[in-house]
Design a protein around this motif. Structure first.
Motif, PDB file in Angstrom:
ATOM      1  N   MET A   1       0.848  -1.176   0.000  1.00  0.00           N
ATOM      2  CA  MET A   1       0.000   0.000   0.000  1.00  0.00           C
ATOM      3  C   MET A   1       0.891   1.236   0.000  1.00  0.00           C
ATOM      4  SD  MET A   1      -2.949   1.172   2.726  1.00  0.00           S
ATOM      5  CE  MET A   1      -4.119  -0.065   2.257  1.00  0.00           C
ATOM      6  N   LYS A   2       0.582   2.158  -0.877  1.00  0.00           N
ATOM      7  CA  LYS A   2       1.365   3.399  -0.979  1.00  0.00           C
ATOM      8  C   LYS A   2       1.051   4.327   0.185  1.00  0.00           C
ATOM      9  CE  LYS A   2       1.363   3.220  -6.007  1.00  0.00           C
ATOM     10  NZ  LYS A   2       0.925   3.891  -7.236  1.00  0.00           N
ATOM     11  N   ALA A   3       1.963   5.236   0.453  1.00  0.00           N
ATOM     12  CA  ALA A   3       1.808   6.169   1.579  1.00  0.00           C
ATOM     13  C   ALA A   3       0.538   7.005   1.433  1.00  0.00           C
ATOM     14  CB  ALA A   3       3.032   7.062   1.702  1.00  0.00           C
ATOM     15  N   ASP A   4       0.242   7.480   0.223  1.00  0.00           N
ATOM     16  CA  ASP A   4      -0.961   8.312   0.031  1.00  0.00           C
ATOM     17  C   ASP A   4      -2.235   7.490   0.210  1.00  0.00           C
ATOM     18  OD1 ASP A   4      -0.335   6.955  -2.346  1.00  0.00           O
ATOM     19  OD2 ASP A   4      -1.293   8.470  -3.614  1.00  0.00           O
ATOM     20  N   GLU A   5      -2.197   6.206  -0.161  1.00  0.00           N
ATOM     21  CA  GLU A   5      -3.354   5.332   0.057  1.00  0.00           C
ATOM     22  C   GLU A   5      -3.570   5.100   1.552  1.00  0.00           C
ATOM     23  OE1 GLU A   5      -2.110   1.954  -2.245  1.00  0.00           O
ATOM     24  OE2 GLU A   5      -3.284   2.579  -3.982  1.00  0.00           O
ATOM     25  N   LYS A   6      -2.488   4.924   2.305  1.00  0.00           N
ATOM     26  CA  LYS A   6      -2.586   4.749   3.754  1.00  0.00           C
ATOM     27  C   LYS A   6      -3.173   5.993   4.403  1.00  0.00           C
ATOM     28  CE  LYS A   6       1.101   1.442   4.625  1.00  0.00           C
ATOM     29  NZ  LYS A   6       2.365   1.185   5.307  1.00  0.00           N
ATOM     30  N   GLU A   7      -2.717   7.157   3.974  1.00  0.00           N
ATOM     31  CA  GLU A   7      -3.225   8.410   4.532  1.00  0.00           C
ATOM     32  C   GLU A   7      -4.709   8.568   4.255  1.00  0.00           C
ATOM     33  OE1 GLU A   7      -0.850  11.741   3.256  1.00  0.00           O
ATOM     34  OE2 GLU A   7       1.002  10.822   3.963  1.00  0.00           O
ATOM     35  N   GLU A   8      -5.141   8.207   3.039  1.00  0.00           N
ATOM     36  CA  GLU A   8      -6.558   8.308   2.683  1.00  0.00           C
ATOM     37  C   GLU A   8      -7.384   7.341   3.526  1.00  0.00           C
ATOM     38  OE1 GLU A   8      -9.502   8.021  -1.212  1.00  0.00           O
ATOM     39  OE2 GLU A   8      -7.419   7.404  -1.412  1.00  0.00           O
ATOM     40  N   LEU A   9      -6.889   6.106   3.691  1.00  0.00           N
ATOM     41  CA  LEU A   9      -7.584   5.120   4.506  1.00  0.00           C
ATOM     42  C   LEU A   9      -7.708   5.594   5.943  1.00  0.00           C
ATOM     43  CD1 LEU A   9      -8.755   2.284   5.074  1.00  0.00           C
ATOM     44  CD2 LEU A   9      -6.399   1.507   5.393  1.00  0.00           C
ATOM     45  N   ILE A  10      -6.624   6.090   6.511  1.00  0.00           N
ATOM     46  CA  ILE A  10      -6.633   6.576   7.891  1.00  0.00           C
ATOM     47  C   ILE A  10      -7.593   7.751   8.039  1.00  0.00           C
ATOM     48  CG2 ILE A  10      -5.225   7.710   9.657  1.00  0.00           C
ATOM     49  CD1 ILE A  10      -2.895   5.879   8.656  1.00  0.00           C
ATOM     50  N   ALA A  11      -7.606   8.645   7.065  1.00  0.00           N
ATOM     51  CA  ALA A  11      -8.522   9.791   7.116  1.00  0.00           C
ATOM     52  C   ALA A  11      -9.976   9.329   7.123  1.00  0.00           C
ATOM     53  CB  ALA A  11      -8.267  10.725   5.935  1.00  0.00           C
ATOM     54  N   HIS A  12     -10.307   8.341   6.280  1.00  0.00           N
ATOM     55  CA  HIS A  12     -11.675   7.812   6.245  1.00  0.00           C
ATOM     56  C   HIS A  12     -12.033   7.157   7.578  1.00  0.00           C
ATOM     57  CE1 HIS A  12     -13.027   8.518   2.151  1.00  0.00           C
ATOM     58  NE2 HIS A  12     -11.862   8.102   1.693  1.00  0.00           N
ATOM     59  N   LEU A  13     -11.120   6.364   8.116  1.00  0.00           N
ATOM     60  CA  LEU A  13     -11.378   5.685   9.387  1.00  0.00           C
ATOM     61  C   LEU A  13     -11.570   6.680  10.522  1.00  0.00           C
ATOM     62  CD1 LEU A  13      -8.839   2.729   9.140  1.00  0.00           C
ATOM     63  CD2 LEU A  13     -11.337   2.582   9.057  1.00  0.00           C
ATOM     64  N   GLU A  14     -10.733   7.712  10.571  1.00  0.00           N
ATOM     65  CA  GLU A  14     -10.865   8.726  11.624  1.00  0.00           C
ATOM     66  C   GLU A  14     -12.203   9.435  11.531  1.00  0.00           C
ATOM     67  OE1 GLU A  14      -7.336  11.069  10.968  1.00  0.00           O
ATOM     68  OE2 GLU A  14      -6.233   9.993  12.523  1.00  0.00           O
ATOM     69  N   LYS A  15     -12.625   9.780  10.304  1.00  0.00           N
ATOM     70  CA  LYS A  15     -13.908  10.463  10.110  1.00  0.00           C
ATOM     71  C   LYS A  15     -15.065   9.576  10.569  1.00  0.00           C
ATOM     72  CE  LYS A  15     -16.577  12.942   6.640  1.00  0.00           C
ATOM     73  NZ  LYS A  15     -16.666  13.368   5.242  1.00  0.00           N
ATOM     74  N   MET A  16     -14.999   8.295  10.213  1.00  0.00           N
ATOM     75  CA  MET A  16     -16.055   7.369  10.621  1.00  0.00           C
ATOM     76  C   MET A  16     -16.080   7.198  12.135  1.00  0.00           C
ATOM     77  SD  MET A  16     -15.902   4.333   7.834  1.00  0.00           S
ATOM     78  CE  MET A  16     -16.857   4.421   6.339  1.00  0.00           C
ATOM     79  N   MET A  17     -14.925   7.085  12.747  1.00  0.00           N
ATOM     80  CA  MET A  17     -14.851   6.882  14.191  1.00  0.00           C
ATOM     81  C   MET A  17     -15.350   8.098  14.961  1.00  0.00           C
ATOM     82  SD  MET A  17     -11.301   4.761  14.513  1.00  0.00           S
ATOM     83  CE  MET A  17     -11.303   4.784  16.285  1.00  0.00           C
ATOM     84  N   GLU A  18     -15.151   9.300  14.423  1.00  0.00           N
ATOM     85  CA  GLU A  18     -15.618  10.519  15.087  1.00  0.00           C
ATOM     86  C   GLU A  18     -17.135  10.566  15.170  1.00  0.00           C
ATOM     87  OE1 GLU A  18     -13.882  13.702  12.852  1.00  0.00           O
ATOM     88  OE2 GLU A  18     -11.891  13.405  13.716  1.00  0.00           O
ATOM     89  N   THR A  19     -17.807   9.968  14.186  1.00  0.00           N
ATOM     90  CA  THR A  19     -19.269  10.046  14.133  1.00  0.00           C
ATOM     91  C   THR A  19     -19.948   8.782  14.656  1.00  0.00           C
ATOM     92  OG1 THR A  19     -19.324   9.204  11.860  1.00  0.00           O
ATOM     93  CG2 THR A  19     -19.176  11.585  12.144  1.00  0.00           C
ATOM     94  N   LEU A  20     -19.179   7.787  15.075  1.00  0.00           N
ATOM     95  CA  LEU A  20     -19.734   6.518  15.522  1.00  0.00           C
ATOM     96  C   LEU A  20     -19.757   6.455  17.040  1.00  0.00           C
ATOM     97  CD1 LEU A  20     -20.700   3.707  14.523  1.00  0.00           C
ATOM     98  CD2 LEU A  20     -18.342   2.956  14.762  1.00  0.00           C
TER      99      LEU A  20
END
Length: 51
Positions: A1-20
């Motif tokens: 997994m590329k660094a930018d893909e990891k950053e995008e995945l982490i950003a999505h997970l953080e956003k989901m966790m903030e609202t869950l």
């Protein structure tokens, strides 16, 4: 997994966790790569005597 893909995945997970508040987040993997993120949220209703 590329660094930018990891950053995008982490950003999505953080956003989901903030609202869950209650529930789960599932990562769907195909051919060793994450292809989908699913969020299942549980909503608890207050007891209603008229039900």
């Amino acid at each position: 997994m590329k660094a930018d893909e990891k950053e995008e995945l982490i950003a999505h997970l953080e956003k989901m966790m903030e609202t869950l508040k209650f529930g789960s987040i599932t990562l769907v993997v195909q051919d060793g790569k994450i292809v989908q993120i699913e969020k299942n949220e549980k909503v608890r209703l207050k007891p209603n005597k008229h039900r």
